[in-house]
Design an enzyme around this catalytic site. Structure first.
Site, short mmCIF file in Angstrom:
data_model
loop_
_atom_site.label_atom_id
_atom_site.label_comp_id
_atom_site.label_asym_id
_atom_site.label_seq_id
_atom_site.Cartn_x
_atom_site.Cartn_y
_atom_site.Cartn_z
CG HIS A 199 1.57 -9.43 1.85
ND1 HIS A 199 1.61 -8.08 2.06
CD2 HIS A 199 2.73 -9.93 2.38
CE1 HIS A 199 2.72 -7.76 2.72
NE2 HIS A 199 3.41 -8.88 2.92
CD GLU A 213 1.65 -10.51 -5.97
OE1 GLU A 213 2.14 -10.22 -4.88
OE2 GLU A 213 1.31 -9.65 -6.81
NE ARG A 235 -8.29 4.79 2.09
CZ ARG A 235 -8.08 5.90 2.78
NH1 ARG A 235 -7.14 6.72 2.40
NH2 ARG A 235 -8.82 6.22 3.82
CB ILE A 236 -4.91 0.03 6.96
CG1 ILE A 236 -3.42 -0.23 6.66
CG2 ILE A 236 -5.41 -0.88 8.08
CD1 ILE A 236 -2.50 0.16 7.79
C1 GRF Z 1 1.28 -6.69 -5.61
O1 GRF Z 1 2.60 -7.12 -5.50
C2 GRF Z 1 0.49 -7.12 -4.41
O2 GRF Z 1 1.00 -8.27 -3.79
C3 GRF Z 1 0.66 -5.96 -3.47
O3 GRF Z 1 0.63 -4.82 -4.30
C4 GRF Z 1 1.11 -5.18 -5.59
C5 GRF Z 1 0.09 -4.69 -6.58
O4 GRF Z 1 0.55 -4.71 -7.91
N1 GRF Z 1 -0.37 -5.97 -2.45
P1 GRF Z 1 -0.42 -4.43 -9.14
O5 GRF Z 1 -1.02 -3.03 -8.95
O6 GRF Z 1 -1.47 -5.49 -9.15
O7 GRF Z 1 0.45 -4.48 -10.34
#
Ligand code: GRF
Length: 199
Positions: free
Chosen positions: A107, A172, A89-90
């Site tokens: 992101h 990430e 959600r924004i």
């Molecule tokens: C990730 O790739 C993040 O960069 C993006 O949404 C995805 C979330 O993945 N905003 P998860 O639910 O943490 O597996």
């Protein structure tokens, strides 16, 4: 004193898992909130004994009303740092102003390239050879705030959205906990668009 952290997540919650697996972040984590009852993130939080809350948008007549209520819930729990980990959600201005500059998002692209909900698909379609992930502070524009950390990921011949996203997520899972840890340790200084790490 370590600030109290909340994570907002809508999906599988693999980034949340990485945060739960970091002992400094896990110790600061008070609550996980989702807008979706079926979010894997809620189960992952529950499995670790972290409070898991559904904040259902269906119960509110506007995005503003939803966000103001969420700010109240988080404030009630003493939350000071908010981490978006796949929250779809924004955020409204009211939410951003309540916590700025202590909202962080992950992101799956090298911002400012490929903002939005389909970053991996868009990067592949553009034919880039290198993409990656960005951890940034959240301001009032989408995928726009000051950058805390970025790391590149090569695009391989034959990559699909899924295979590329999987490799980005692996990065990430390292980068996001490291950045939230810096927040917990009070080591991030925001100077305009630039974020400096101290210590
Ligand atoms: C990730 O790739 C993040 O960069 C993006 O949404 C995805 C979330 O993945 N905003 P998860 O639910 O943490 O597996």
């Amino acid at each position: 004193m370590t600030p109290v952290v909340a994570v907002l997540a809508s999906g599988r919650g693999t980034n949340l898992q990485a945060l739960l697996d970091d002992e400094v972040v896990a110790a600061a984590l008070a609550v996980v909130v989702s807008d979706r009852a079926d979010a894997g993130a809620l189960d992952r939080a529950g499995a670790r004994g972290v409070e898991a809350l559904l904040h259902d948008p269906a119960g509110f007549s506007s995005r503003e009303e939803h966000d103001v209520a969420l700010v109240e819930v988080l404030r009630g729990l003493g939350v000071e740092v908010v981490c978006l980990a796949g929250y779809m959600r924004i955020l409204t201005t009211a939410f951003v102003r309540a916590f700025w500059p202590r909202i962080v998002n992950v992101h799956p692209s090298l911002l400012p390239a490929f903002p939005g909900a389909h970053a991996v698909r868009d990067a592949l379609a553009w034919g880039v050879r290198v993409t990656g992930c960005t951890v940034h502070l959240v301001d009032e524009q989408v995928d726009h705030g000051p950058i805390v950390a970025q790391e590149a990921v090569d695009v391989r011949p034959g990559d699909s959205v899924e295979s590329l996203h999987e490799r980005i997520k692996a990065v990430e899972h390292r980068l996001l906990p490291a950045c939230v840890r810096l927040f917990c340790e009070g080591r991030l200084v925001v100077e305009g668009r630039c974020v400096r790490v101290t210590g």
